[in-house]
Design a protein around this motif. Structure first.
Motif, short mmCIF file in Angstrom:
data_model
loop_
_atom_site.label_atom_id
_atom_site.label_comp_id
_atom_site.label_asym_id
_atom_site.label_seq_id
_atom_site.Cartn_x
_atom_site.Cartn_y
_atom_site.Cartn_z
N THR A 1 0.93 -1.18 0.07
CA THR A 1 -0.16 0.11 0.07
C THR A 1 0.88 1.14 0.10
O THR A 1 0.35 2.37 0.38
CB THR A 1 -1.16 -0.15 1.25
OG1 THR A 1 -0.19 0.20 2.44
CG2 THR A 1 -1.86 -1.18 1.16
N ASP B 1 -3.62 0.80 -4.52
CA ASP B 1 -2.53 0.48 -3.60
C ASP B 1 -1.93 1.40 -2.70
O ASP B 1 -0.80 1.38 -2.14
CB ASP B 1 -1.59 -0.45 -4.26
CG ASP B 1 -1.94 -1.67 -4.73
OD1 ASP B 1 -2.89 -2.22 -4.23
OD2 ASP B 1 -1.27 -2.24 -5.68
N ASP C 1 -2.77 3.28 0.18
CA ASP C 1 -3.30 3.53 1.23
C ASP C 1 -2.32 3.81 2.48
O ASP C 1 -2.80 4.75 3.39
CB ASP C 1 -4.47 2.37 1.62
CG ASP C 1 -5.77 2.13 0.75
OD1 ASP C 1 -5.74 3.22 0.07
OD2 ASP C 1 -6.12 1.40 0.84
#
Lengths: 542, 242
Positions: free
Chosen positions: A229, A275, A277
């Motif tokens: 992420t 991705d 985050d």
């Protein structure tokens, strides 16, 4: 200082030279007696709900000052020079009639019956960031607190003498420490803060020696779950997310619940890709306190770009949800949203906006997470955003009243203009409000205005079985509200605004409510019974 | 879009770069001379303000504003003179402060970067849904506003104007009303200064009603309604009021 020392000597001349034997064991921490407040929140759940009801909605209008006590920490301390750091933000601990509290670099033991100083410990002058100190932990007869320059210090609760100190982070890298250590079993959980781009962590230390037991990194190792992420390992390994408050604990599940900080820098790459985050920043995480292993995580602000950390207290309670008994964890989060999860699994149950003007997200995703609207990032022409970085709420301790099924927090209506052009003033003074949220619906059932004085409002809350909610407003009033309606039942002007979360305790058959405003504690109780009636009144209160 | 991007790139190139070596030296000088009052991070203390919000620091380039200021200080506010600092030390302190600004606020662009809106749409908003023309006039109170205020100050002036005295009317149980400038109000008390300069206060539960007129109410009410495009357009219009 001389006067204080003399006074301390006097105390020791009149009374035995040591305090009664403190023995705060794990059982005490799990089931604190009514005459104690042995952890930051009083007990592990974070509900800040007291079963005491001697002071209640029918007699609170006669609540009166029992004592007030002012604390001067001497000219030697850098804390005195630091605006935020000189305030009493700590939740005091109460054990065996003695209150323990901190201001940055300083620890006091004071008599809970009178507010008189028993001992005072001062940490040497240092140049670390003095934003706050939120209090102590106690285990056995030993106290634990963090210094601004990142030492965990253990003191003897009897006399304030130092047992040992260990450094948990390097102040030269601009780490600073403010949270209250939390003791769980044989673990002292501590973590620093840092405003720079650096890897964030939480540690467990041995209560006897201070030795490191484990360290959990908020930003995962390269290749580990969560690392996908991040845009790249270099960004991730200095991605921040410091859990700068302590958390809550469920002893049956043996899980420690903690809110992590926001990722840094705020303009880090990439923008919203699937991705992007930045796990496990701005998340509610469940850790095994014996190993430091992550059991589950739920992110409340994916790829934060506005300083919306998730450090707010995860509140634990057991209640029915959709007809089923549940073990729940709730967070009234800085980003303007309320979250309800199953605390066994981390399963998402409910997300609602508790501050209606919140506008940084464009919706809620399938997992109940707000979907960031990246047009609300700082950009050259600017974006009008609510809340502003101080948040819709912050560290101001929330509360849960299990009788009513309502959660409470102090909150702020705020706006800021996020632009990357020029420097200037971008915000209105916040308007503060206490909100009551029905955990079943996430709806705000009442709100109570606390004023819009530009002074920062940092008062926390408690609720009690006496049908009372205690908190402070932005102009220096300390108040008891009806937790069902938000109506004010009692108030007193303290002359300065409340800077910590109130606590309440029973001592000698008398219930006290204790609150701090800047450098002064105020203890309130019902008026003492007239002379001669003392015994019977006291017996009745028991 | 292409034009906008190239404009932004061009203005970014003009943004002054901070010399890291100078900033590192400046950090030490700042630590020894300034941090006790302004804090190690320059974010201020009880004694002295946050320098990362200081207009003097914003305007400074290489010590050109800070140097003359430090020569005299501001004794009336408790800011001593630092005349003994050499010019090179002042420019190092300035480098440290600009580095701190970049750390805290990110890279800053010149204020021209705010000007992406459509002035015609801004005029229509001013006279229409923005309701600005209810209180303001481009040839009256706002004449020349585009010259008087830089774009950022102009934006903050309409989004978050400085507080102005509020008027209040307190109606007593007898029906008598007292009006004046609001001095203080919270949930429990209200105080005003009447036209003769006399201070009055009441416990709010003892009066019939308290009516406050906030001159900024219209600005505050707009906050949940603005779109960012409307803000950009309004600014584009206001800067044309030369």
């Amino acid at each position: 200082m001389k006067r204080l020392l003399l006074f301390s000597s006097l105390i020791f001349a009149l009374f035995p030279p040591t305090l009664p034997a403190q023995n705060v064991d794990s059982a005490t921490l799990l089931h604190p007696p009514a005459d104690s407040w042995p952890t930051y929140n009083g007990e592990y759940s974070g509900q800040r709900f007291s079963k005491l009801d001697q002071i209640n909605s029918s007699n609170v209008n006669s609540l009166a000052l029992a004592w007030a006590s002012h604390f001067d920490f001497g000219a030697q301390s850098f804390a005195q020079q630091a605006n935020e750091g000189r305030r009493i933000k700590a939740s005091p601990l109460l054990v065996d009639g003695v209150l323990y509290f901190t201001i940055t670099d300083n620890v006091w033991a004071i008599d809970a019956r009178s507010g008189r100083e028993i001992w005072h410990y001062a940490w040497p002058n240092n140049n670390a960031i003095h934003v706050a100190n939120r209090g102590l932990g106690i285990y056995g007869s030993w106290l634990y607190f963090m210094t601004p320059d990142d030492y965990l210090v253990s003191l003897n609760a009897k006399d304030g003498t130092e047992r040992w100190r260990v450094q948990i982070a390097d102040v030269k890298q601009d780490f600073f420490s403010a949270s209250a250590p939390l003791i769980i079993g044989n673990h002292v959980l501590v973590g620093p803060g840092n405003n720079d781009d650096i890897r964030a962590f939480l540690e467990s230390r041995d209560p006897a020696t201070g030795a490191l037991q484990w360290r959990w990194w908020v930003d995962p190792d390269p290749g580990a779950p969560g690392s996908q992420t991040w845009s790249d390992n270099a960004t991730m390994m200095k991605g921040g997310g410091f859990p700068w408050l302590n958390g809550t604990y469920d002893s049956e599940l043996n899980l420690y619940y903690l809110g992590t900080g926001n990722g840094v820098p705020m303009d880090r790459p990439p923008h919203p890709t699937p991705d992007g985050d930045s796990l496990y920043t701005a998340s509610i995480v469940a850790l095994n306190p014996d190993t430091g292993k992550l059991v589950w995580a739920y992110q409340v602000t994916p790829h934060d770009t506005h300083d919306y950390d998730a450090a707010q207290m995860p509140i634990l309670f057991d209640a029915e949800f959709n007809g089923k008994p549940r073990k729940l964890v709730a967070q009234i989060s800085r980003n303007g949203y309320f979250f309800l999860l199953d605390r066994v699994t981390g399963e998402h149950l409910l997300t609602t906006k508790f501050m209606p003007q919140t506008n940084w997200a464009k919706g809620i995703d399938a997992q109940g997470r707000p979907i960031p609207d990246y047009t609300k990032d700082a950009n050259p022409p600017g974006a009008l955003v609510s809340p502003y970085p101080i948040g819709a709420t912050n560290w101001w301790a929330p509360s849960y009243d299990p009788k009513l099924g309502l959660l409470y927090a102090n909150a702020a209506r705020t706006w800021a203009y996020f632009t990357t052009a020029g420097y200037g003033r971008f915000r209105f003074p916040p308007q503060y409000v206490t909100v009551a949220i029905d955990y079943k619906t996430g709806k705000v059932v009442w709100s109570h205005e606390l004023g819009d004085q530009s002074a920062v409002l940092i008062a926390g809350l408690i609720t009690t079985a006496g049908n009372l909610l205690f908190t402070g407003d932005s102009t220096g009033n300390f108040m008891a509200l009806d937790p069902s309606t938000g109506k004010t039942l009692w108030h007193v002007g303290l002359g300065q605004y409340v800077t910590n979360a109130p606590i309440t305790y029973m001592l000698d058959g008398r219930q006290y409510v204790l609150v701090a405003a800047n450098d002064t504690f105020f203890a309130f109780a019902l008026p003492e019974p007239p002379a001669g009636a003392g015994q019977s009144a006291s017996a009745k209160h028991r | 879009m292409v034009l906008l991007v190239s404009t932004v790139t061009a203005v970014r190139a003009q943004a002054p770069a901070v010399d890291p070596a100078a900033a590192a030296r400046g950090k030490g000088i700042f630590g020894a001379n300034c941090s006790f009052c302004h804090g190690a991070q320059a974010t201020g203390t009880e004694q002295a303000p946050n320098l990362l919000r200081s207009p003097l620091v914003f305007q400074d380039k290489g010590g050109d504003v800070l140097g003359p200021f430090l020569k005299t200080g501001r004794p009336t506010l408790g800011m001593p003179s630092f005349a003994s600092l050499a010019p090179a030390q002042v420019s190092d302190i300035a480098a440290f402060l600009h580095q701190r600004l970049t750390e805290v606020r990110g890279k800053r662009l010149p204020e021209a970067a705010l000007l992406v809106g459509n002035a015609d749409a801004g005029r229509a908003y001013f006279n229409g849904p923005g309701k600005c023309s209810t209180c303001h006039s481009p040839t009256g109170d706002l004449a020349g506003i585009g010259t008087k205020l830089q774009p950022l100050a102009l934006t903050t002036a309409f989004l978050t104007p400085q507080a102005k005295p509020e008027q209040v009317r307190v109606t007593l149980p007898s029906g008598e009303a007292v009006s004046g400038t609001l001095k203080f109000m919270d949930e429990f008390t209200v105080a005003l200064i009447d036209s003769s300069g006399t201070y009055h206060s009441w416990v709010r539960s003892s009066v019939k009603s308290v009516d406050v007129t906030d001159p900024l109410a219209a600005h505050k009410e707009m906050l949940p309604h603005y779109t960012d495009t409307e803000i950009h357009n309004l600014l584009a219009y206001l800067v044309t009021l030369k």
